[in-house]
Design a protein around this motif. Structure first.
Motif, mmCIF file in Angstrom:
data_model
loop_
_atom_site.group_PDB
_atom_site.id
_atom_site.type_symbol
_atom_site.label_atom_id
_atom_site.label_comp_id
_atom_site.label_asym_id
_atom_site.label_seq_id
_atom_site.Cartn_x
_atom_site.Cartn_y
_atom_site.Cartn_z
ATOM 1 N N GLN A 1 0.833 -1.203 0.000
ATOM 2 C CA GLN A 1 0.000 0.000 0.000
ATOM 3 C C GLN A 1 0.869 1.255 0.000
ATOM 4 O O GLN A 1 0.578 2.223 -0.707
ATOM 5 N N GLN A 2 1.945 1.225 0.773
ATOM 6 C CA GLN A 2 2.852 2.371 0.812
ATOM 7 C C GLN A 2 3.553 2.558 -0.535
ATOM 8 O O GLN A 2 3.694 3.688 -1.014
ATOM 9 N N ILE A 3 3.961 1.477 -1.164
ATOM 10 C CA ILE A 3 4.597 1.560 -2.487
ATOM 11 C C ILE A 3 3.618 2.138 -3.499
ATOM 12 O O ILE A 3 3.982 3.004 -4.301
ATOM 13 N N ASP A 4 2.374 1.679 -3.462
ATOM 14 C CA ASP A 4 1.358 2.191 -4.391
ATOM 15 C C ASP A 4 1.151 3.694 -4.192
ATOM 16 O O ASP A 4 1.047 4.450 -5.170
ATOM 17 N N LEU A 5 1.105 4.137 -2.932
ATOM 18 C CA LEU A 5 0.933 5.557 -2.644
ATOM 19 C C LEU A 5 2.129 6.363 -3.158
ATOM 20 O O LEU A 5 1.956 7.404 -3.790
ATOM 21 N N LEU A 6 3.339 5.871 -2.926
ATOM 22 C CA LEU A 6 4.530 6.576 -3.382
ATOM 23 C C LEU A 6 4.593 6.638 -4.908
ATOM 24 O O LEU A 6 4.993 7.661 -5.477
ATOM 25 N N GLN A 7 4.194 5.571 -5.566
ATOM 26 C CA GLN A 7 4.182 5.582 -7.027
ATOM 27 C C GLN A 7 3.177 6.594 -7.554
ATOM 28 O O GLN A 7 3.446 7.291 -8.532
ATOM 29 N N GLU A 8 2.017 6.693 -6.918
ATOM 30 C CA GLU A 8 1.010 7.663 -7.349
ATOM 31 C C GLU A 8 1.519 9.083 -7.136
ATOM 32 O O GLU A 8 1.319 9.955 -7.982
ATOM 33 N N GLN A 9 2.203 9.331 -6.022
ATOM 34 C CA GLN A 9 2.773 10.654 -5.778
ATOM 35 C C GLN A 9 3.837 10.986 -6.814
ATOM 36 O O GLN A 9 3.908 12.119 -7.299
ATOM 37 N N LEU A 10 4.639 10.018 -7.170
ATOM 38 C CA LEU A 10 5.678 10.232 -8.181
ATOM 39 C C LEU A 10 5.057 10.531 -9.539
ATOM 40 O O LEU A 10 5.509 11.425 -10.253
ATOM 41 N N ARG A 11 3.993 9.812 -9.892
ATOM 42 C CA ARG A 11 3.293 10.086 -11.156
ATOM 43 C C ARG A 11 2.725 11.512 -11.158
ATOM 44 O O ARG A 11 2.791 12.208 -12.161
ATOM 45 N N HIS A 12 2.165 11.911 -10.020
ATOM 46 C CA HIS A 12 1.601 13.253 -9.913
ATOM 47 C C HIS A 12 2.692 14.313 -10.101
ATOM 48 O O HIS A 12 2.503 15.287 -10.837
ATOM 49 N N LEU A 13 3.832 14.129 -9.458
ATOM 50 C CA LEU A 13 4.931 15.079 -9.619
ATOM 51 C C LEU A 13 5.435 15.108 -11.061
ATOM 52 O O LEU A 13 5.748 16.170 -11.599
ATOM 53 N N TYR A 14 5.496 13.967 -11.700
ATOM 54 C CA TYR A 14 5.935 13.899 -13.086
ATOM 55 C C TYR A 14 4.969 14.651 -13.993
ATOM 56 O O TYR A 14 5.384 15.407 -14.873
ATOM 57 N N ARG A 15 3.661 14.463 -13.747
ATOM 58 C CA ARG A 15 2.664 15.185 -14.551
ATOM 59 C C ARG A 15 2.770 16.685 -14.328
ATOM 60 O O ARG A 15 2.637 17.469 -15.270
ATOM 61 N N MET A 16 3.014 17.097 -13.091
ATOM 62 C CA MET A 16 3.174 18.523 -12.807
ATOM 63 C C MET A 16 4.393 19.081 -13.528
ATOM 64 O O MET A 16 4.344 20.182 -14.087
ATOM 65 N N GLN A 17 5.482 18.334 -13.557
ATOM 66 C CA GLN A 17 6.688 18.784 -14.242
ATOM 67 C C GLN A 17 6.446 18.873 -15.743
ATOM 68 O O GLN A 17 6.868 19.825 -16.385
ATOM 69 N N GLN A 18 5.747 17.886 -16.299
ATOM 70 C CA GLN A 18 5.450 17.907 -17.726
ATOM 71 C C GLN A 18 4.575 19.114 -18.064
ATOM 72 O O GLN A 18 4.775 19.765 -19.083
ATOM 73 N N ALA A 19 3.602 19.397 -17.216
ATOM 74 C CA ALA A 19 2.714 20.529 -17.473
ATOM 75 C C ALA A 19 3.481 21.844 -17.380
ATOM 76 O O ALA A 19 3.269 22.747 -18.202
ATOM 77 N N SER A 20 4.396 21.960 -16.437
ATOM 78 C CA SER A 20 5.150 23.210 -16.321
ATOM 79 C C SER A 20 6.117 23.355 -17.489
ATOM 80 O O SER A 20 6.378 24.463 -17.947
ATOM 81 N N ASN A 21 6.642 22.262 -18.004
ATOM 82 C CA ASN A 21 7.522 22.333 -19.178
ATOM 83 C C ASN A 21 6.748 22.767 -20.416
ATOM 84 O O ASN A 21 7.273 23.481 -21.263
ATOM 85 N N GLN A 22 5.506 22.351 -20.529
ATOM 86 C CA GLN A 22 4.692 22.731 -21.681
ATOM 87 C C GLN A 22 4.268 24.196 -21.599
ATOM 88 O O GLN A 22 4.004 24.832 -22.605
ATOM 89 N N ASP A 23 4.201 24.736 -20.393
ATOM 90 C CA ASP A 23 3.830 26.145 -20.211
ATOM 91 C C ASP A 23 5.004 27.081 -20.441
ATOM 92 O O ASP A 23 4.866 28.288 -20.283
ATOM 93 N N GLY A 24 6.174 26.541 -20.766
ATOM 94 C CA GLY A 24 7.327 27.370 -21.053
ATOM 95 C C GLY A 24 8.205 27.649 -19.855
ATOM 96 O O GLY A 24 9.175 28.382 -19.947
ATOM 97 N N GLU A 25 7.880 27.083 -18.734
ATOM 98 C CA GLU A 25 8.719 27.267 -17.565
ATOM 99 C C GLU A 25 9.921 26.338 -17.665
ATOM 100 O O GLU A 25 9.903 25.333 -18.356
ATOM 101 N N SER A 26 10.978 26.691 -16.946
ATOM 102 C CA SER A 26 12.163 25.838 -16.972
ATOM 103 C C SER A 26 11.865 24.529 -16.257
ATOM 104 O O SER A 26 11.049 24.475 -15.351
#
Length: 67
Positions: A31-56
């Motif tokens: 359960q802890q691994i699943d939660l950490l993986q979901e958090q990592l996916r969320h951070l990755y999506r946030m980074q991808q979205a900020s890269n598409q918005d032109g941010e570094s």
């Protein structure tokens, strides 16, 4: 013969308890691994979205104001 049987029954009961405890620990770890993986996916999506918005993509790419 009966004492030997009793000893074996006790050992089996203790092993079953240990197996249950180990299984429960494994479930909690998964359960802890699943939660950490979901958090990592969320951070990755946030980074991808900020890269598409032109941010570094990294704080290392930003030049501090005193330079």
């Amino acid at each position: 013969m009966e004492s030997r049987t009793t000893e074996l029954e006790i050992k089996v009961a203790l092993q079953e308890d240990l197996l249950d405890a180990l299984n429960l620990a494994l479930v909690h770890q998964q359960q802890q691994i699943d939660l950490l993986q979901e958090q990592l996916r969320h951070l990755y999506r946030m980074q991808q979205a900020s890269n598409q918005d032109g941010e570094s993509g990294s704080l290392r790419d930003d030049i501090p104001p005193h330079y």
